[in-house]
Design a protein around this motif. Structure first.
Motif, short mmCIF file in Angstrom:
data_model
loop_
_atom_site.label_atom_id
_atom_site.label_comp_id
_atom_site.label_asym_id
_atom_site.label_seq_id
_atom_site.Cartn_x
_atom_site.Cartn_y
_atom_site.Cartn_z
N ALA A 248 57.19 -29.80 58.57
CA ALA A 248 57.55 -31.13 58.31
C ALA A 248 57.91 -31.22 56.73
N ASN A 249 57.46 -30.25 55.75
CA ASN A 249 57.78 -30.52 54.47
C ASN A 249 59.14 -29.81 54.27
N ASP A 250 59.49 -28.74 54.96
CA ASP A 250 60.88 -28.18 54.89
C ASP A 250 61.87 -29.38 55.40
N ILE A 251 61.56 -29.83 56.37
CA ILE A 251 62.55 -30.99 56.86
C ILE A 251 62.84 -32.17 55.97
N ALA A 252 61.62 -32.36 55.17
CA ALA A 252 61.81 -33.39 54.44
C ALA A 252 62.29 -32.92 53.27
N LYS A 253 62.28 -31.91 52.75
CA LYS A 253 62.87 -31.31 51.71
C LYS A 253 64.35 -31.35 51.58
N TYR A 254 64.80 -30.56 52.90
CA TYR A 254 66.28 -30.58 52.85
C TYR A 254 66.81 -32.03 53.13
N PHE A 255 66.42 -32.77 53.78
CA PHE A 255 66.93 -34.05 54.05
C PHE A 255 66.74 -34.83 52.71
N ALA A 256 66.10 -34.63 51.82
CA ALA A 256 66.02 -34.89 50.23
C ALA A 256 67.20 -34.55 49.53
N ILE A 257 67.32 -33.23 49.53
CA ILE A 257 68.10 -32.65 48.56
C ILE A 257 69.61 -32.21 48.95
N ILE A 258 69.77 -32.15 50.43
CA ILE A 258 71.01 -31.98 50.78
C ILE A 258 71.92 -33.23 50.57
N PRO A 259 71.74 -34.40 50.77
CA PRO A 259 72.64 -35.51 50.28
C PRO A 259 72.78 -35.20 48.74
N ALA A 260 71.76 -35.26 47.94
CA ALA A 260 72.14 -35.17 46.38
C ALA A 260 73.05 -33.92 46.09
N MET A 261 73.05 -32.85 46.73
CA MET A 261 73.82 -31.69 46.56
C MET A 261 75.21 -31.85 46.94
N LEU A 262 75.43 -32.79 48.09
CA LEU A 262 76.89 -32.65 48.43
C LEU A 262 77.53 -34.06 48.15
N MET A 263 76.90 -34.74 47.25
CA MET A 263 77.31 -36.29 47.09
C MET A 263 78.74 -36.05 46.32
N ALA A 264 78.75 -35.09 45.35
CA ALA A 264 79.88 -34.88 44.71
C ALA A 264 81.11 -34.61 45.38
N THR A 265 80.86 -33.72 46.26
CA THR A 265 81.83 -33.20 47.31
C THR A 265 82.17 -34.14 48.19
N PHE A 266 81.34 -34.98 48.90
CA PHE A 266 81.59 -35.97 50.10
C PHE A 266 80.94 -37.19 49.58
N PRO A 267 81.71 -37.89 48.86
CA PRO A 267 81.08 -39.18 48.35
C PRO A 267 80.55 -40.31 49.45
N ALA A 268 81.06 -39.95 50.68
CA ALA A 268 80.59 -41.04 51.83
C ALA A 268 79.28 -40.86 52.14
N ILE A 269 78.65 -39.55 51.81
CA ILE A 269 77.24 -39.43 51.98
C ILE A 269 76.37 -40.16 50.90
N ALA A 270 76.88 -40.60 50.03
CA ALA A 270 76.07 -41.18 48.98
C ALA A 270 74.95 -42.07 49.35
N PRO A 271 74.96 -43.00 50.46
CA PRO A 271 73.87 -43.69 51.07
C PRO A 271 72.76 -42.93 51.27
N LEU A 272 72.95 -41.59 51.74
CA LEU A 272 71.78 -40.68 52.28
C LEU A 272 70.92 -40.31 51.17
N ASN A 273 71.54 -40.57 50.02
CA ASN A 273 70.79 -40.15 48.78
C ASN A 273 69.75 -41.03 48.70
N ILE A 274 68.56 -41.16 49.56
CA ILE A 274 67.71 -42.10 49.31
C ILE A 274 66.64 -42.11 47.93
N MET A 275 66.60 -40.96 47.54
CA MET A 275 65.58 -40.66 46.44
C MET A 275 66.66 -40.87 45.34
N HIS A 276 67.95 -41.21 45.28
CA HIS A 276 68.68 -41.25 43.92
C HIS A 276 68.31 -40.06 42.83
N LEU A 277 68.42 -38.77 43.33
CA LEU A 277 68.21 -37.82 42.51
C LEU A 277 69.36 -37.75 41.76
#
Length: 196
Positions: free
Chosen positions: A95-124
């Protein structure tokens, strides 16, 4: 105790263990004599008494140094506690790994794929702070889980379904929620201190 066999021969003991195993049961056996050796060897868990014969001690999976047959109950409880602890830690880890990846992957890919910005729910703050926060969180959570792994999850004699539901609620849901809180808190500290 539901049943017993008095004055059982080695063959009768072996036959009873095999019939219980054929019915799908796990069988534990304690014994101390040469006549117990075949049954000890056949049982799923064979506990030989330390004061018993050499044949019994060699046939069993373990030797009870106190020569106390009631130790079998403790062995079962410890075994259940080990399984529960392993299952709880595995549930938390997945559960921890799934949550971590869901939390950080949108933040990592936001610059390349701006369309996924809404998935950055933690606003890292940035991909760099997201990765660093996740690495620091990982190191801290491993250290935090060491005492639990050493102490073990308490065994309570409740049904398997109730135990599963309890552990899913505590370790599954906890494993999903804690990374979001921990990674966000670390991200705030990192960006406040301007470490990235």
């Amino acid at each position: 105790m539901d049943d017993f066999i008095a004055q059982a021969t080695p063959e009768a003991k072996l036959k009873r263990i095999r019939s219980e195993q054929a019915a799908g049961h796990l069988v534990a056996m304690t014994g101390d004599g040469t006549n117990d050796a075949p049954a000890l060897a056949q049982a799923d868990v064979g506990v030989a008494m330390n004061t018993g014969t050499q044949a019994a001690r060699e046939a069993g999976n373990m030797v009870d140094l106190d020569s106390n047959p009631t130790k079998l109950i403790e062995i079962v409880e410890i075994g259940k506690q080990l399984l529960i602890t392993r299952g709880s830690l595995t549930t938390f880890s997945i559960a921890n790994d799934i949550a971590k990846y869901f939390a950080i992957i949108p933040a990592m890919l936001m610059a390349t794929f701006p369309a996924i910005a809404p998935l950055n729910i933690m606003h890292l703050q940035s991909p760099t702070s997201a990765i660093l926060s996740a690495i620091i969180f990982n190191a801290l959570i491993i250290i935090a889980l060491i005492p639990l792994a050493l102490r073990g999850v308490a065994y309570k004699p409740i049904g398997a379904l109730a135990m599963l539901q309890r552990n899913l609620l505590i370790y599954g849901l906890g494993g999903v929620i804690i990374p979001f809180i921990g990674i966000k808190a670390i991200d705030v500290v990192i960006t406040t201190l301007r470490l990235v």
